[in-house]
Design an enzyme around this catalytic site. Structure first.
Site, PDB file in Angstrom:
ATOM      1  N   GLY A   1      -1.456  -5.332   8.837  1.00 19.51           N
ATOM      2  CA  GLY A   1      -2.723  -5.343   8.104  1.00 19.51           C
ATOM      3  C   GLY A   1      -2.662  -6.284   6.913  1.00 19.51           C
ATOM      4  O   GLY A   1      -3.615  -7.040   6.650  1.00 19.51           O
ATOM      5  N   MET A   2      -1.560  -6.250   6.202  1.00 19.30           N
ATOM      6  CA  MET A   2      -1.393  -7.139   5.047  1.00 19.30           C
ATOM      7  C   MET A   2      -1.471  -8.606   5.473  1.00 19.30           C
ATOM      8  O   MET A   2      -2.101  -9.425   4.794  1.00 19.30           O
ATOM      9  CB  MET A   2      -0.045  -6.879   4.357  1.00 19.30           C
ATOM     10  CG  MET A   2      -0.004  -5.631   3.514  1.00 19.30           C
ATOM     11  SD  MET A   2      -1.061  -5.762   2.059  1.00 19.30           S
ATOM     12  CE  MET A   2      -0.417  -4.404   1.062  1.00 19.30           C
TER      13      MET A   2
ATOM     14  N   ASP B   1       0.865  -1.176   0.000  1.00 19.55           N
ATOM     15  CA  ASP B   1       0.000   0.000   0.000  1.00 19.55           C
ATOM     16  C   ASP B   1       0.905   1.229   0.000  1.00 19.55           C
ATOM     17  O   ASP B   1       2.137   1.110  -0.140  1.00 19.55           O
ATOM     18  CB  ASP B   1      -1.007  -0.037   1.172  1.00 19.55           C
ATOM     19  CG  ASP B   1      -0.364   0.213   2.527  1.00 19.55           C
ATOM     20  OD1 ASP B   1       0.887   0.296   2.610  1.00 19.55           O
ATOM     21  OD2 ASP B   1      -1.101   0.326   3.531  1.00 19.55           O
ATOM     22  N   HIS B   2       0.304   2.413   0.177  1.00 23.01           N
ATOM     23  CA  HIS B   2       1.088   3.657   0.146  1.00 23.01           C
ATOM     24  C   HIS B   2       2.146   3.683   1.251  1.00 23.01           C
ATOM     25  O   HIS B   2       3.178   4.314   1.097  1.00 23.01           O
ATOM     26  CB  HIS B   2       0.155   4.863   0.285  1.00 23.01           C
ATOM     27  CG  HIS B   2      -0.729   4.785   1.495  1.00 23.01           C
ATOM     28  ND1 HIS B   2      -1.786   3.896   1.578  1.00 23.01           N
ATOM     29  CD2 HIS B   2      -0.677   5.421   2.682  1.00 23.01           C
ATOM     30  CE1 HIS B   2      -2.374   4.024   2.748  1.00 23.01           C
ATOM     31  NE2 HIS B   2      -1.720   4.934   3.441  1.00 23.01           N
TER      32      HIS B   2
ATOM     33  N   CYS C   1       3.263  -3.152   3.934  1.00 22.56           N
ATOM     34  CA  CYS C   1       2.465  -1.972   4.280  1.00 22.56           C
ATOM     35  C   CYS C   1       3.265  -1.194   5.328  1.00 22.56           C
ATOM     36  O   CYS C   1       4.482  -1.357   5.406  1.00 22.56           O
ATOM     37  CB  CYS C   1       1.048  -2.342   4.726  1.00 22.56           C
ATOM     38  SG  CYS C   1       0.918  -3.392   6.186  1.00 22.56           S
ATOM     39  N   GLY C   2       2.613  -0.359   6.097  1.00 22.40           N
ATOM     40  CA  GLY C   2       3.358   0.409   7.077  1.00 22.40           C
ATOM     41  C   GLY C   2       3.996  -0.479   8.129  1.00 22.40           C
ATOM     42  O   GLY C   2       5.177  -0.350   8.457  1.00 22.40           O
ATOM     43  N   THR C   3       3.208  -1.407   8.648  1.00 23.72           N
ATOM     44  CA  THR C   3       3.695  -2.331   9.679  1.00 23.72           C
ATOM     45  C   THR C   3       3.842  -3.763   9.189  1.00 23.72           C
ATOM     46  O   THR C   3       4.513  -4.568   9.835  1.00 23.72           O
ATOM     47  CB  THR C   3       2.709  -2.377  10.865  1.00 23.72           C
ATOM     48  OG1 THR C   3       1.444  -2.823  10.352  1.00 23.72           O
ATOM     49  CG2 THR C   3       2.567  -1.018  11.532  1.00 23.72           C
TER      50      THR C   3
ATOM     51  N   HIS D   1       9.366 -24.511   8.149  1.00 24.41           N
ATOM     52  CA  HIS D   1       8.412 -25.178   9.039  1.00 24.41           C
ATOM     53  C   HIS D   1       6.945 -24.930   8.685  1.00 24.41           C
ATOM     54  O   HIS D   1       6.123 -25.816   8.865  1.00 24.41           O
ATOM     55  CB  HIS D   1       8.640 -24.728  10.490  1.00 24.41           C
ATOM     56  CG  HIS D   1       9.863 -25.341  11.106  1.00 24.41           C
ATOM     57  ND1 HIS D   1      10.091 -25.356  12.465  1.00 24.41           N
ATOM     58  CD2 HIS D   1      10.931 -25.961  10.550  1.00 24.41           C
ATOM     59  CE1 HIS D   1      11.247 -25.963  12.723  1.00 24.41           C
ATOM     60  NE2 HIS D   1      11.786 -26.325  11.571  1.00 24.41           N
TER      61      HIS D   1
ATOM     62  N   ARG E   1       7.042 -33.956   9.655  1.00 28.48           N
ATOM     63  CA  ARG E   1       6.104 -33.570  10.720  1.00 28.48           C
ATOM     64  C   ARG E   1       5.518 -32.175  10.464  1.00 28.48           C
ATOM     65  O   ARG E   1       4.387 -31.874  10.867  1.00 28.48           O
ATOM     66  CB  ARG E   1       6.781 -33.629  12.093  1.00 28.48           C
ATOM     67  CG  ARG E   1       7.885 -32.608  12.314  1.00 28.48           C
ATOM     68  CD  ARG E   1       8.620 -32.838  13.631  1.00 28.48           C
ATOM     69  NE  ARG E   1       9.564 -31.791  13.963  1.00 28.48           N
ATOM     70  CZ  ARG E   1      10.787 -31.658  13.443  1.00 28.48           C
ATOM     71  NH1 ARG E   1      11.221 -32.537  12.549  1.00 28.48           N
ATOM     72  NH2 ARG E   1      11.570 -30.671  13.818  1.00 28.48           N
ATOM     73  N   HIS E   2       6.292 -31.346   9.763  1.00 32.61           N
ATOM     74  CA  HIS E   2       5.796 -29.995   9.477  1.00 32.61           C
ATOM     75  C   HIS E   2       4.658 -30.037   8.464  1.00 32.61           C
ATOM     76  O   HIS E   2       3.737 -29.219   8.521  1.00 32.61           O
ATOM     77  CB  HIS E   2       6.939 -29.115   8.965  1.00 32.61           C
ATOM     78  CG  HIS E   2       8.084 -29.041   9.928  1.00 32.61           C
ATOM     79  ND1 HIS E   2       7.954 -28.494  11.187  1.00 32.61           N
ATOM     80  CD2 HIS E   2       9.362 -29.492   9.837  1.00 32.61           C
ATOM     81  CE1 HIS E   2       9.111 -28.584  11.816  1.00 32.61           C
ATOM     82  NE2 HIS E   2       9.984 -29.208  11.031  1.00 32.61           N
TER      83      HIS E   2
HETATM   84  C1  RB5 Z   1      -1.517   2.904   6.397  1.00 33.92           C
HETATM   85  O1  RB5 Z   1      -1.469   4.127   7.052  1.00 33.92           O
HETATM   86  C2  RB5 Z   1      -1.273   1.784   7.381  1.00 33.92           C
HETATM   87  O2  RB5 Z   1      -2.355   1.645   8.228  1.00 33.92           O
HETATM   88  C3  RB5 Z   1      -0.981   0.502   6.659  1.00 33.92           C
HETATM   89  O3  RB5 Z   1       0.087   0.675   5.798  1.00 33.92           O
HETATM   90  C4  RB5 Z   1      -0.606  -0.708   7.509  1.00 33.92           C
HETATM   91  O4  RB5 Z   1       0.411  -0.387   8.406  1.00 33.92           O
HETATM   92  C5  RB5 Z   1      -1.704  -1.439   8.140  1.00 33.92           C
HETATM   93  O5  RB5 Z   1      -1.491  -2.464   8.824  1.00 33.92           O
END
Ligand code: RB5
Length: 141
Positions: free
Chosen positions: A69-70, A7-8, A64-66, A97, A131-132
């Site tokens: 979310g993805m 994402d952005h 994504c940012g973190t 695994h 096993r995995h």
């Molecule tokens: C976008 O601002 C942010 O929420 C997204 O990139 C991501 O970090 C969501 O999990």
């Protein structure tokens, strides 16, 4: 073929990873987003994971940012085993695994060099089966 998307919040890290994949001689398909305009990460996760489920691609990278979310969105799709990772040990282990077919990471969390290490570790790893495979089968059930 690797499916890649962001994402952005992940576009700069995605561009860096695509450059790295070029250097590594890895083939990939970019499912967007292509600009810094705000977009919704589940839409990109759906496109990347759809390409894996259909067989067009066999692995995916979502940014994504973190990365959180993805990974949440990707793991809602049947047949997708997405791992949110921040280190190369996890990158390797989640292939060996868990047979992860998608890795997810965050541009606001992970520096470029660490991301390169993670991508290399993931792409060079092989699922260990045994096993995995039983355990991964239970996830799929
Ligand atoms: C976008 O601002 C942010 O929420 C997204 O990139 C991501 O970090 C969501 O999990």
């Amino acid at each position: 073929m690797i499916a890649i998307g962001c994402d952005h919040g992940g576009i700069n890290l995605k561009k860096a990873i695509m450059k790295k994949l070029d250097e590594m001689g890895e083939e990939y398909k970019d499912f967007g987003t292509y600009t810094e305009e705000s977009c919704d990460y589940p839409d990109i996760a759906k496109a990347v994971c759809g390409a894996i489920v259909s067989g067009e691609c066999d692995k995916g990278i979502l940014i994504c940012g973190t990365g959180i979310g993805m990974s949440m969105a990707a793991n809602k799709i049947k047949g997708i085993r997405a791992a949110h990772i921040t280190d190369s040990f996890s990158a390797r282990m989640t292939k060996e695994h868990n047979d992860a077919n998608v890795i997810c990471m965050g541009e606001r969390i992970t520096g470029v060099e660490i991301a390169y290490d993670m991508v290399e570790a993931y792409l060079n790893a092989e699922f260990q089966g045994g096993r995995h495979a039983v355990r991964v089968g239970k996830i799929e059930e």
